[in-house]
Write an enzyme that holds these catalytic residues in place. Sequence first.
Site, PDB file in Angstrom:
ATOM      1  N   LYS A  80       5.175   4.410   4.796  1.00 47.35           N
ATOM      2  CA  LYS A  80       5.918   3.383   4.054  1.00 47.35           C
ATOM      3  C   LYS A  80       6.271   3.878   2.653  1.00 47.35           C
ATOM      4  O   LYS A  80       7.329   3.532   2.111  1.00 47.35           O
ATOM      5  CB  LYS A  80       5.137   2.080   4.045  1.00 47.35           C
ATOM      6  CG  LYS A  80       5.032   1.503   5.471  1.00 47.35           C
ATOM      7  CD  LYS A  80       4.889   0.029   5.539  1.00 47.35           C
ATOM      8  CE  LYS A  80       4.764  -0.514   6.951  1.00 47.35           C
ATOM      9  NZ  LYS A  80       5.964  -1.132   7.472  1.00 47.35           N
TER      10      LYS A  80
ATOM     11  N   TYR B 298       0.818  -1.223   0.000  1.00 52.08           N
ATOM     12  CA  TYR B 298       0.000   0.000   0.000  1.00 52.08           C
ATOM     13  C   TYR B 298       0.845   1.264   0.000  1.00 52.08           C
ATOM     14  O   TYR B 298       0.297   2.359  -0.086  1.00 52.08           O
ATOM     15  CB  TYR B 298      -1.078  -0.017   1.084  1.00 52.08           C
ATOM     16  CG  TYR B 298      -0.682  -0.249   2.523  1.00 52.08           C
ATOM     17  CD1 TYR B 298       0.320   0.491   3.153  1.00 52.08           C
ATOM     18  CD2 TYR B 298      -1.383  -1.178   3.287  1.00 52.08           C
ATOM     19  CE1 TYR B 298       0.634   0.309   4.480  1.00 52.08           C
ATOM     20  CE2 TYR B 298      -1.083  -1.382   4.629  1.00 52.08           C
ATOM     21  CZ  TYR B 298      -0.061  -0.631   5.223  1.00 52.08           C
ATOM     22  OH  TYR B 298       0.242  -0.817   6.550  1.00 52.08           O
TER      23      TYR B 298
HETATM   24  C1  HXC Z   1      -7.340   5.220  16.571  1.00 54.95           C
HETATM   25  C2  HXC Z   1      -5.410   5.118  17.817  1.00 54.95           C
HETATM   26  C3  HXC Z   1      -5.478   3.680  17.831  1.00 54.95           C
HETATM   27  C4  HXC Z   1      -6.577   3.060  17.156  1.00 54.95           C
HETATM   28  C5  HXC Z   1      -3.707   4.324  18.904  1.00 54.95           C
HETATM   29  N1  HXC Z   1      -4.296   5.443  18.484  1.00 54.95           N
HETATM   30  N2  HXC Z   1      -4.390   3.230  18.529  1.00 54.95           N
HETATM   31  N3  HXC Z   1      -6.324   5.858  17.180  1.00 54.95           N
HETATM   32  N4  HXC Z   1      -7.464   3.861  16.535  1.00 54.95           N
HETATM   33  N5  HXC Z   1      -6.709   1.735  17.151  1.00 54.95           N
HETATM   34  C6  HXC Z   1      -3.883   6.798  18.733  1.00 54.95           C
HETATM   35  C7  HXC Z   1      -3.991   7.106  20.217  1.00 54.95           C
HETATM   36  O1  HXC Z   1      -5.312   7.471  20.574  1.00 54.95           O
HETATM   37  C8  HXC Z   1      -3.027   8.288  20.361  1.00 54.95           C
HETATM   38  O2  HXC Z   1      -3.609   9.490  19.910  1.00 54.95           O
HETATM   39  C9  HXC Z   1      -1.935   7.932  19.366  1.00 54.95           C
HETATM   40  O3  HXC Z   1      -2.509   6.979  18.439  1.00 54.95           O
HETATM   41  C10 HXC Z   1      -0.738   7.328  20.020  1.00 54.95           C
HETATM   42  O4  HXC Z   1      -1.168   6.189  20.764  1.00 54.95           O
HETATM   43  P1  HXC Z   1      -0.249   5.555  21.918  1.00 54.95           P
HETATM   44  O5  HXC Z   1      -0.836   4.259  22.303  1.00 54.95           O
HETATM   45  O6  HXC Z   1       0.003   6.574  22.986  1.00 54.95           O
HETATM   46  O7  HXC Z   1       1.120   5.396  21.149  1.00 54.95           O
HETATM   47  P2  HXC Z   1       2.269   4.376  21.343  1.00 54.95           P
HETATM   48  O8  HXC Z   1       2.249   3.747  22.693  1.00 54.95           O
HETATM   49  O9  HXC Z   1       3.490   5.065  20.928  1.00 54.95           O
HETATM   50  O10 HXC Z   1       1.908   3.210  20.320  1.00 54.95           O
HETATM   51  C11 HXC Z   1       2.140   3.348  18.943  1.00 54.95           C
HETATM   52  C12 HXC Z   1       1.076   2.594  18.149  1.00 54.95           C
HETATM   53  C13 HXC Z   1       0.945   1.170  18.672  1.00 54.95           C
HETATM   54  C14 HXC Z   1       1.431   2.626  16.676  1.00 54.95           C
HETATM   55  C15 HXC Z   1      -0.261   3.312  18.359  1.00 54.95           C
HETATM   56  O11 HXC Z   1      -0.102   0.489  17.987  1.00 54.95           O
HETATM   57  C16 HXC Z   1       2.211   0.385  18.502  1.00 54.95           C
HETATM   58  O12 HXC Z   1       3.234   0.687  19.118  1.00 54.95           O
HETATM   59  N6  HXC Z   1       2.215  -0.663  17.757  1.00 54.95           N
HETATM   60  C17 HXC Z   1       3.402  -1.483  17.521  1.00 54.95           C
HETATM   61  C18 HXC Z   1       3.044  -2.834  17.049  1.00 54.95           C
HETATM   62  C19 HXC Z   1       2.243  -2.803  15.799  1.00 54.95           C
HETATM   63  O13 HXC Z   1       1.340  -1.998  15.592  1.00 54.95           O
HETATM   64  N7  HXC Z   1       2.519  -3.754  14.945  1.00 54.95           N
HETATM   65  C20 HXC Z   1       1.727  -3.922  13.778  1.00 54.95           C
HETATM   66  C21 HXC Z   1       2.556  -3.764  12.650  1.00 54.95           C
HETATM   67  S1  HXC Z   1       1.903  -4.683  11.303  1.00 54.95           S
HETATM   68  P3  HXC Z   1      -4.331  10.581  20.906  1.00 54.95           P
HETATM   69  O14 HXC Z   1      -4.724  11.693  19.987  1.00 54.95           O
HETATM   70  O15 HXC Z   1      -5.471   9.863  21.538  1.00 54.95           O
HETATM   71  O16 HXC Z   1      -3.255  10.980  21.883  1.00 54.95           O
HETATM   72  C22 HXC Z   1       2.145  -3.801   9.977  1.00 54.95           C
HETATM   73  C23 HXC Z   1       1.813  -4.581   8.736  1.00 54.95           C
HETATM   74  C24 HXC Z   1       1.351  -3.705   7.661  1.00 54.95           C
HETATM   75  O17 HXC Z   1       2.554  -2.708  10.007  1.00 54.95           O
HETATM   76  C25 HXC Z   1       1.363  -4.376   6.306  1.00 54.95           C
HETATM   77  C26 HXC Z   1       0.216  -5.289   6.013  1.00 54.95           C
HETATM   78  C27 HXC Z   1       0.233  -5.863   4.622  1.00 54.95           C
END
Ligand code: HXC
Length: 256
Positions: free
Chosen positions: A158, A143
């Site tokens: 990305k 994407y």
């Molecule tokens: C809406 C969201 C949300 C959700 C977080 N936020 N999750 N908004 N829907 N589901 C918002 C929060 O409200 C906050 O905004 C802001 O994002 C930051 O959230 P935090 O939890 O404080 O951030 P942090 O702890 O730094 O976490 C970062 C993250 C988290 C990206 C949100 O999901 C993470 O660390 N993930 C790592 C693992 C991961 O996601 N792996 C998947 C990768 S797979 P506000 O405004 O409320 O402060 C991948 C594959 C793709 O990428 C390719 C597929 C083909």
Amino acid sequence: MFTDRTFLITGGGSGIGRATALALGAAGARVVVAGRTPEKLNKTVALLGEQAVESLAVPTDVRDPAAVDALVAAAVTRFGAVHGLVNNAAGNFVTPGIDLSPNGWKAVVDIVLNGSFYCTRAVARQLREQGTGGSILSVIATYAWHGHPGTVHSAAAKAGVLAMTRTLAVELAPLGIRLNCIAPGPTETEGAGAALWADDAARAQVLSTVPAGRFADPAEVADASLFLLGDRASYLTGACLTLDGGQWLGKQVYGR
Ligand code: HXC
């Protein structure tokens, strides 16, 4: 092929990152895994230890450029040099862009795009100082070029990593530093599953879009990554290998 070489892997405590760390270790490399959660990194190091692979865990938030510089310094202190990097750390959640908060946008762009740049810059500087050349691989998604509803933050980030890779591939080629991307399709990992196909219905929906009819195994993504990182790909730079079971090309409209 990787004997006596040291590779850094961000997000090395789980999923594709851990699989890549294990594959590099099995191929003879020393491995430095970075990520935010020490327990996950320590598990990867323990698994590498079972293979008698030398490795190091360095808890790091790739959003912090000073921490990234310290990561590279720690790798050099421990192993004397670095030879490559896998920008694998990612963050993702599916949400309509119109409802995405600035902080949600920033969280994903900081991890994926800014983090990949900080790590690439730090490793490239070290490689320049060593005069050894090296290889850098970034994990993206298809994407990046076709976009995808619900992933504006991740898709934009990305796409930025792909542009960064193509730009720096040219700038750094004279130093013997190669940069490439890999774009895996849906891969069977806990992180991607939790973020992108959290229940059975969502999982079946994702699977229905993959012509090959299955998810990727992290180990086969790692296999392809080793090709891109290693000497068999020594003339390959600025490229992106798509490994998605035909997913992004599978846009059947007629004859259903
Ligand atoms: C809406 C969201 C949300 C959700 C977080 N936020 N999750 N908004 N829907 N589901 C918002 C929060 O409200 C906050 O905004 C802001 O994002 C930051 O959230 P935090 O939890 O404080 O951030 P942090 O702890 O730094 O976490 C970062 C993250 C988290 C990206 C949100 O999901 C993470 O660390 N993930 C790592 C693992 C991961 O996601 N792996 C998947 C990768 S797979 P506000 O405004 O409320 O402060 C991948 C594959 C793709 O990428 C390719 C597929 C083909």
